[in-house]
Design a protein around this motif. Structure first.
Motif, PDB file in Angstrom:
ATOM      1  N   LYS B  86       6.277  22.093 -18.487  1.00 43.32           N
ATOM      2  CA  LYS B  86       6.208  22.986 -19.651  1.00 43.32           C
ATOM      3  C   LYS B  86       7.481  22.871 -20.494  1.00 43.32           C
ATOM      4  N   PHE B  87       8.609  22.609 -19.826  1.00 44.39           N
ATOM      5  CA  PHE B  87       9.842  22.384 -20.587  1.00 44.39           C
ATOM      6  C   PHE B  87       9.846  20.980 -21.179  1.00 44.39           C
ATOM      7  N   LEU B  88       9.411  20.015 -20.344  1.00 46.50           N
ATOM      8  CA  LEU B  88       9.389  18.627 -20.821  1.00 46.50           C
ATOM      9  C   LEU B  88       8.588  18.524 -22.110  1.00 46.50           C
ATOM     10  N   LEU B  89       7.427  19.176 -22.139  1.00 45.99           N
ATOM     11  CA  LEU B  89       6.546  19.050 -23.293  1.00 45.99           C
ATOM     12  C   LEU B  89       6.748  20.167 -24.316  1.00 45.99           C
ATOM     13  N   GLY B  90       7.551  21.170 -23.974  1.00 39.67           N
ATOM     14  CA  GLY B  90       7.898  22.177 -24.962  1.00 39.67           C
ATOM     15  C   GLY B  90       8.971  21.623 -25.899  1.00 39.67           C
ATOM     16  N   LEU B  91       9.714  20.646 -25.403  1.00 42.87           N
ATOM     17  CA  LEU B  91      10.730  19.971 -26.210  1.00 42.87           C
ATOM     18  C   LEU B  91      10.074  18.759 -26.886  1.00 42.87           C
ATOM     19  N   PRO B  92      10.761  18.153 -27.850  1.00 40.82           N
ATOM     20  CA  PRO B  92      10.113  17.055 -28.587  1.00 40.82           C
ATOM     21  C   PRO B  92       9.912  15.784 -27.747  1.00 40.82           C
ATOM     22  N   ASN B  93       9.105  15.872 -26.715  1.00 39.49           N
ATOM     23  CA  ASN B  93       8.720  14.707 -25.921  1.00 39.49           C
ATOM     24  C   ASN B  93       7.214  14.544 -26.007  1.00 39.49           C
ATOM     25  N   SER B  94       6.763  13.299 -26.034  1.00 38.20           N
ATOM     26  CA  SER B  94       5.323  13.070 -25.953  1.00 38.20           C
ATOM     27  C   SER B  94       4.953  12.865 -24.497  1.00 38.20           C
ATOM     28  N   ARG B  95       3.672  12.888 -24.208  1.00 34.84           N
ATOM     29  CA  ARG B  95       3.251  12.626 -22.837  1.00 34.84           C
ATOM     30  C   ARG B  95       3.640  11.210 -22.437  1.00 34.84           C
ATOM     31  N   ARG B  96       3.635  10.307 -23.417  1.00 32.27           N
ATOM     32  CA  ARG B  96       4.039   8.936 -23.117  1.00 32.27           C
ATOM     33  C   ARG B  96       5.513   8.892 -22.701  1.00 32.27           C
ATOM     34  N   ASP B  97       6.339   9.675 -23.403  1.00 34.34           N
ATOM     35  CA  ASP B  97       7.763   9.747 -23.027  1.00 34.34           C
ATOM     36  C   ASP B  97       7.908  10.207 -21.581  1.00 34.34           C
ATOM     37  N   VAL B  98       7.137  11.235 -21.221  1.00 36.67           N
ATOM     38  CA  VAL B  98       7.236  11.779 -19.866  1.00 36.67           C
ATOM     39  C   VAL B  98       6.805  10.727 -18.852  1.00 36.67           C
ATOM     40  N   PHE B  99       5.685  10.085 -19.123  1.00 31.54           N
ATOM     41  CA  PHE B  99       5.140   9.089 -18.194  1.00 31.54           C
ATOM     42  C   PHE B  99       6.106   7.909 -18.041  1.00 31.54           C
ATOM     43  N   LEU B 100       6.527   7.346 -19.168  1.00 30.83           N
ATOM     44  CA  LEU B 100       7.398   6.166 -19.105  1.00 30.83           C
ATOM     45  C   LEU B 100       8.803   6.535 -18.619  1.00 30.83           C
ATOM     46  N   GLY B 101       9.270   7.712 -19.023  1.00 30.66           N
ATOM     47  CA  GLY B 101      10.592   8.148 -18.585  1.00 30.66           C
ATOM     48  C   GLY B 101      10.652   8.304 -17.075  1.00 30.66           C
ATOM     49  N   LYS B 102       9.608   8.904 -16.518  1.00 32.96           N
ATOM     50  CA  LYS B 102       9.540   9.078 -15.065  1.00 32.96           C
ATOM     51  C   LYS B 102       9.419   7.722 -14.373  1.00 32.96           C
ATOM     52  N   LEU B 103       8.607   6.833 -14.937  1.00 35.55           N
ATOM     53  CA  LEU B 103       8.451   5.498 -14.355  1.00 35.55           C
ATOM     54  C   LEU B 103       9.797   4.770 -14.351  1.00 35.55           C
ATOM     55  N   ALA B 104      10.495   4.849 -15.481  1.00 32.07           N
ATOM     56  CA  ALA B 104      11.776   4.153 -15.587  1.00 32.07           C
ATOM     57  C   ALA B 104      12.785   4.692 -14.576  1.00 32.07           C
ATOM     58  N   SER B 105      12.846   6.021 -14.451  1.00 36.95           N
ATOM     59  CA  SER B 105      13.847   6.579 -13.548  1.00 36.95           C
ATOM     60  C   SER B 105      13.532   6.241 -12.095  1.00 36.95           C
ATOM     61  N   ARG B 106      12.248   6.291 -11.727  1.00 41.00           N
ATOM     62  CA  ARG B 106      11.902   5.981 -10.335  1.00 41.00           C
ATOM     63  C   ARG B 106      12.110   4.501 -10.043  1.00 41.00           C
ATOM     64  N   LEU B 107      11.832   3.634 -11.018  1.00 34.99           N
ATOM     65  CA  LEU B 107      12.122   2.210 -10.839  1.00 34.99           C
ATOM     66  C   LEU B 107      13.625   2.010 -10.650  1.00 34.99           C
ATOM     67  N   GLY B 108      14.388   2.754 -11.447  1.00 32.11           N
ATOM     68  CA  GLY B 108      15.840   2.653 -11.326  1.00 32.11           C
ATOM     69  C   GLY B 108      16.334   3.087  -9.959  1.00 32.11           C
ATOM     70  N   ILE B 109      15.739   4.163  -9.453  1.00 28.89           N
ATOM     71  CA  ILE B 109      16.161   4.694  -8.155  1.00 28.89           C
ATOM     72  C   ILE B 109      15.871   3.691  -7.037  1.00 28.89           C
ATOM     73  N   VAL B 110      14.655   3.120  -7.013  1.00 31.45           N
ATOM     74  CA  VAL B 110      14.338   2.186  -5.928  1.00 31.45           C
ATOM     75  C   VAL B 110      15.109   0.871  -6.107  1.00 31.45           C
ATOM     76  N   THR B 111      15.384   0.488  -7.356  1.00 27.25           N
ATOM     77  CA  THR B 111      16.199  -0.719  -7.559  1.00 27.25           C
ATOM     78  C   THR B 111      17.589  -0.514  -6.953  1.00 27.25           C
ATOM     79  N   ALA B 112      18.163   0.644  -7.222  1.00 28.94           N
ATOM     80  CA  ALA B 112      19.481   0.942  -6.661  1.00 28.94           C
ATOM     81  C   ALA B 112      19.431   0.894  -5.131  1.00 28.94           C
ATOM     82  N   GLY B 113      18.373   1.459  -4.563  1.00 31.29           N
ATOM     83  CA  GLY B 113      18.232   1.447  -3.110  1.00 31.29           C
ATOM     84  C   GLY B 113      18.103   0.029  -2.572  1.00 31.29           C
ATOM     85  N   LEU B 114      17.328  -0.784  -3.276  1.00 39.33           N
ATOM     86  CA  LEU B 114      17.101  -2.157  -2.828  1.00 39.33           C
ATOM     87  C   LEU B 114      18.394  -2.980  -2.925  1.00 39.33           C
TER      88      LEU B 114
END
Lengths: 311, 282
Positions: B86-114
Motif C-alpha cells: 500500500k505504501f509502495l503503490l501509494g507513492l509514485p511507483n507503477s506495478r512494473r516498478d514494484v515487480f522489476l525492483g523486487k526482481l532486481a534486488s533479489r537477484l542482487g542478493i543471491v548474486t552477492a551470496g554466490l
C-alpha cells in the motif's frame, strides 16, 4: 475543477457487491468526509481511486487522470494514508520517510515532517516496533510528503490518542486552507463533522447521502417528536392547527405531536399547558447522529433508538 | 526511476536480515570445508581444482534453488500480506516498478551470496592445491548464477501471484519438488514417467530422444549440461539417459541447448507472474 470523479463505479468480490454504481464528484479545494459503518465500501472506493484494485464496472478519474491508465501520474500528486498497511521492513521511521521523499523526488525535510506528526524523538527507531498510533502518525507523515494536491486518508484517526487526532485535524485544516483537496473516510460522525465541507454517507456499497454538514443538519432537524403526558385525556385542544405541526395522536393520556420544525415544540408546549395539566414532557430530537444511523440502518448492529432528551 | 528506490529499500532491509547473513555464512563454511577436504585421485593440482568445482556443481544443483527460493519467495507476497504494498503503490511507483525492483534486488542478493560462496571455495582450493583454473571457475560461476537466477525469477513470479505467506511457501516448495526433485529421485523421475505414458499407456515404440527431451526441460538437467560447456574437453559428463551402448542424443539435445532451457525458464515465469500481478486486486 474536479479532483475526484467516479462514474457508475461498481466493485464486486464474488457475490458481494462492495461498491454499487457510485457517482461521486469532489471539487478541488474541498474537504470531503466519507462516512459509513464498517464494511460500507469506503476502503474499497479508496482502493479503486488508487488502482490497488480494479473496478468491475464504471470509471474513476483522479486529478483529471484515469485511475487505471495513469496511476503513477496520480500517485505523484496524491498523498495517501492507506488502511491495512504495514511497516515490515527493518527500517527506521526516518528511513521510511526518506524513502518516500526520494521516491517523490521531493525536497522535504524528514525531521520537519516527523516533528509535525509528533514523532520528533522516534525517527531512529524501527518503524515496525512503533505502537499502532505511532505507525499511524508515520503513515500520515508519508502522506504529507511533497505537499500533495490531494490527500486521500483512509480512517486517519485509527489508533490515535485525542492529542494525535487534534494534531491531525490541525494539519488537515492547515493544508486545506492552502488549497489542498482532502478526501478522508471515517466511521465516526463527530470527526467528519469537525473538518468537512461536505459529507458523503455510504451504506452497503451505496452512496445514500451527499450534502454539506449544514444541509444534513437541516434535514435532520426537520423532525422532532413531542410527547406530553396530561392529567386527563388531551382531546380537542386544537394542536393540529399550530404552525410546524405535522400530525398529532392521542394514546390514553399522552399526546404525541410530530413537528416538522424544532422551533414549533415550544409553541406546542405553551399551547397545551394553557388548556390542560401537563405532567411530563418528553422530546425526541433527531440529531445528525440519528440521521446517520437512519441512513445506514444502524450500521453493523441493530438500529439504535433515536436520541431521547428529557426537557 | 523509482525502480531504483524500491531496490535500494529492499537491499537495505536485506542487509539487516540476520537470517540471510546466517545462511550465507553457513554456505560459505560448507563450501570452504568441501574445498579443504577434497583431494583428487592421481590428478595434477589444476585438474583437482576443476574436479572439485564439478563436484560442488553437483551439490549446487540441489542447493542453489533452495537459496534462490528462500531469498525470493516472499518478495512480493510478503508486501501484499503485510500491507507494505500500500505504501509502495501509494507513492509514485507503477506495478512494473514494484515487480522489476523486487526482481532486481533479489537477484542482487543471491548474486552477492554466490560471489561469497565462490570466493571462499576458490580461496580454499588455491590454498590447498596452489592452482587456479580461472576460466573454469569463472565459467562455473556464470553457469551457477544463471541457474540461480532462473529460480529467483520463478520465485518472484510465484510471489507476485499470491497474497499470503502460506501460499508463497507452498508455491516455493512445490516448484522445488516439480522442477528439481522430480528429476533426480530414482523410480519416480520424469523420464520414467514419460516413458510409462508413451510406451505402456499409449503403446508406442520406445523413443529415448523423446524421454531425454522431456528430461531436459528441467533447469537442473540444463544446469548439469551447462557445466559441460565450461569444463575442459574430456571432462564432460553425460547427463541424459543412455538406453544402450553407443546411443548418442540428437543435436537438439546438445549441451548448448541448456542456455535455451534457462532462457525459457527465465522469461516465461516472469511474463506470467508480471501479467498476473498487473491484473490483481491487491
Amino acid at each position: 475543477m474536479v479532483a475526484i470523479r467516479t462514474d457508475g463505479l461498481t466493485k464486486r468480490f464474488g457475490d458481494v457487491v462492495a461498491v454499487n454504481d457510485l457517482d461521486l464528484t469532489i471539487e478541488k479545494g474541498e474537504v470531503f468526509g466519507f462516512l459509513g459503518p464498517n464494511g460500507a465500501g469506503k476502503s474499497t472506493t479508496i482502493n479503486l481511486l488508487l488502482d490497488f484494485i480494479r473496478p468491475t464496472a464504471g470509471s474513476v478519474e483522479v486529478l483529471g487522470q484515469d485511475a487505471q491508465t495513469n496511476p503513477e501520474l496520480i500517485r505523484e500528486r496524491v498523498g495517501v494514508l492507506p488502511e491495512g498497511y504495514g511497516f515490515d521492513d527493518p527500517l527506521t521511521g526516518r528511513e521510511y520517510l526518506s524513502w518516500a521523499i526520494r521516491t517523490k523526488r521531493a525536497d522535504d525535510d524528514a525531521d520537519e515532517l516527523l516533528e509535525m506528526v509528533g514523532l520528533a524523538d522516534d525517527g531512529d527507531r524501527l518503524a515496525g516496533d512503533y505502537s499502532k498510533g505511532m505507525q499511524q502518525r508515520l503513515a500520515f507523515a508519508i502522506a504529507l510528503v511533497d505537499d500533495p494536491d490531494l490527500l486521500i486518508l483512509d480512517e486517519p484517526s485509527t489508533g490515535l490518542d485525542p492529542n494525535g487526532i487534534q494534531q491531525l485535524r490541525d494539519v488537515v485544516r492547515e493544508r486545506a486552507d492552502q488549497g489542498t483537496t482532502v478526501f478522508f473516510s471515517s466511521h465516526i460522525l463527530s470527526e467528519v463533522e469537525a473538518v468537512s465541507d461536505r459529507v458523503g454517507v455510504m451504506n452497503e456499497g451505496e452512496l445514500v447521502a451527499v450534502d454539506s454538514i449544514e444541509g444534513l443538519r437541516e434535514s435532520a432537524g426537520g423532525h422532532a417528536t413531542l410527547q406530553l403526558d396530561c392529567a386527563s385525556t388531551p382531546a380537542g385542544l386544537g394542536v393540529d392547527a399550530l404552525d410546524g405541526v405535522a400530525a398529532t395522536s392521542v394514546d390514553e393520556r399522552t399526546l404525541v405531536v410530530d413537528c416538522t420544525d424544532s422551533a414549533a415544540k415550544v409553541d406546542v408546549v405553551t399551547h397545551v399547558a394553557e388548556r390542560a395539566t401537563v405532567e411530563d414532557i418528553r422530546s425526541k430530537t433527531v440529531s445528525l447522529e440519528a440521521l446517520f444511523n437512519d441512513l445506514t440502518g444502524g450500521g453493523r448492529d441493530d438500529a439504535r433508538p433515536v436520541e431521547e432528551v428529557r426537557q | 526511476m523509482s525502480l531504483r528506490d524500491i531496490t535500494h529499500k529492499d537491499f537495505t532491509a536485506a542487509r539487516r536480515s540476520r537470517a540471510l547473513w546466517a545462511v550465507a555464512t553457513l554456505l560459505g563454511l560448507l563450501t570452504a570445508l568441501i574445498a579443504f577436504g577434497y583431494s583428487g585421485y592421481r590428478t595434477g593440482p589444476e585438474e583437482t581444482v576443476i574436479q572439485l568445482f564439478r563436484t560442488m556443481g553437483g551439490m549446487f544443483g540441489l542447493l542453489l534453488p533452495i537459496v534462490a527460493l528462500v531469498a525470493s519467495y516472499m518478495a512480493i507476497a510478503g508486501e501484499r500480506e503485510s500491507g507494505g504494498v500500500k505504501f509502495l503503490l501509494g507513492l509514485p511507483n507503477s506495478r512494473r516498478d514494484v515487480f522489476l525492483g523486487k526482481l532486481a534486488s533479489r537477484l542482487g542478493i543471491v548474486t552477492a551470496g554466490l560471489v561469497f560462496i565462490f570466493a571462499t571455495a576458490t580461496a580454499m582450493a588455491v590454498a590447498r592445491n596452489g592452482a587456479l583454473p580461472v576460466g573454469v571457475v569463472a565459467g562455473m560461476f556464470a553457469v551457477s548464477l544463471l541457474y540461480t537466477s532462473v529460480f529467483v525469477a520463478i520465485a518472484v513470479a510465484l510471489s507476485a501471484t499470491v497474497a499470503e505467506r502460506s501460499r508463497a511457501i507452498a508455491a516455493a516448495v512445490g516448484s522445488y519438488f516439480v522442477l528439481v526433485l522430480l528429476y533426480v529421485i530414482p523410480g519416480v523421475n520424469v523420464a520414467l514417467l514419460a516413458r510409462f505414458v508413451h510406451q505402456t499407456l499409449l503403446g508406442f515404440e520406445p523413443n529415448f530422444d523423446l524421454y531425454n527431451a522431456v528430461l531436459f526441460t528441467s533447469p537442473l538437467i540444463a544446469y548439469r549440461k551447462a557445466m559441460n560447456l565450461v569444463v575442459p574437453s574430456g571432462l564432460e559428463r553425460e547427463v541424459l539417459q543412455r538406453p544402450a551402448e553407443g546411443y548418442t542424443p540428437p543435436g537438439y539435445l546438445g549441451d548448448e541447448m541448456s542456455l535455451l532451457v534457462f532462457a525459457v525458464w527465465l522469461a516465461v515465469p516472469l511474463a506470467i507472474g508480471y501479467w498476473r500481478f498487473e491484473g490483481a486486486d491487491l
